[in-house]
Design a protein around this motif. Structure first.
Motif, mmCIF file in Angstrom:
data_model
loop_
_atom_site.group_PDB
_atom_site.id
_atom_site.type_symbol
_atom_site.label_atom_id
_atom_site.label_comp_id
_atom_site.label_asym_id
_atom_site.label_seq_id
_atom_site.Cartn_x
_atom_site.Cartn_y
_atom_site.Cartn_z
ATOM 1 N N SER A 75 13.548 -52.047 17.210
ATOM 2 C CA SER A 75 12.804 -51.756 16.228
ATOM 3 C C SER A 75 11.726 -50.886 15.960
ATOM 4 N N LEU A 76 10.964 -51.388 16.953
ATOM 5 C CA LEU A 76 9.142 -50.400 17.176
ATOM 6 C C LEU A 76 9.865 -49.044 17.228
ATOM 7 N N ASP A 77 10.320 -49.207 18.390
ATOM 8 C CA ASP A 77 11.870 -47.652 18.673
ATOM 9 C C ASP A 77 11.708 -46.690 17.288
ATOM 10 N N PHE A 78 12.546 -47.638 16.663
ATOM 11 C CA PHE A 78 13.337 -46.662 15.732
ATOM 12 C C PHE A 78 12.194 -46.627 14.504
ATOM 13 N N GLN A 79 10.883 -47.446 14.388
ATOM 14 C CA GLN A 79 10.274 -47.125 13.108
ATOM 15 C C GLN A 79 9.036 -46.374 13.515
ATOM 16 N N LYS A 80 9.048 -46.038 14.940
ATOM 17 C CA LYS A 80 8.283 -44.632 15.630
ATOM 18 C C LYS A 80 6.582 -45.518 15.875
ATOM 19 N N VAL A 81 6.312 -46.753 16.203
ATOM 20 C CA VAL A 81 5.569 -47.027 16.523
ATOM 21 C C VAL A 81 4.978 -47.305 18.336
ATOM 22 N N ARG A 82 3.843 -47.086 17.901
ATOM 23 C CA ARG A 82 3.226 -46.501 19.047
ATOM 24 C C ARG A 82 2.971 -47.727 19.820
#
Length: 151
Positions: A75-82
């Motif tokens: 989900s972090l990857d999908f949301q592009k959260v660093r």
């Protein structure tokens, strides 16, 4: 040959060491770690990230359960959260809350849930509590292990 994953700088762009804090209010690193980060070896950087991961886990785990690490990461990857993939999942959660506590409706799509004792709290309140306690724990760690040794 073992390849060590490269640790990202924990910097979040809110540095308070320039105004005299010995622990940064943004990333929770010690002043010397902020200043010397680029000159550290990868092993030194990993030790700092491990310490930050351990400290944030101590304060976040009583409030939030991470029940699916893979979903959190996805989900972090999908949301592009660093976030630093070499860090622990509670440091990933901390990053998520830093960027999304005011806009995320629920942690469930991220593989996390607020523990029952804190169900009435908003994600912003959870974020503030974790951040406040994380900073306090980092300060105590600095004072105990570094400040008194340099006197």
């Amino acid at each position: 040959m073992t390849i060590i994953a490269r640790a990202l700088s924990p910097c979040v762009g809110i540095c308070s060491t320039g105004i005299g804090d010995s622990v940064c209010r943004g990333c929770k690193r010690f002043m010397n770690e902020v200043i010397d980060w680029n000159s550290y070896s990868e092993e030194q950087r990993q030790l700092i990230v491990q310490r930050l991961s351990s400290l944030v886990r101590q304060v976040a785990e009583p409030l939030v359960e991470i029940y699916d690490e893979a979903l959190l990461k996805q989900s972090l990857d999908f949301q592009k959260v660093r976030y630093d993939k070499t860090a622990g999942p509670y440091l990933w959660l901390h990053e998520l809350l830093q960027v999304g506590a005011s806009t995320i409706a629920s942690l469930e799509p991220f593989g996390c849930r607020i523990k029952s004792a804190y169900q009435g709290w908003s994600l912003s309140e959870i974020k503030q509590q974790i951040d406040r306690d994380f900073y306090t724990l980092s300060e105590v760690h600095f004072e105990r292990y570094f400040q008194h040794h340099s006197d």
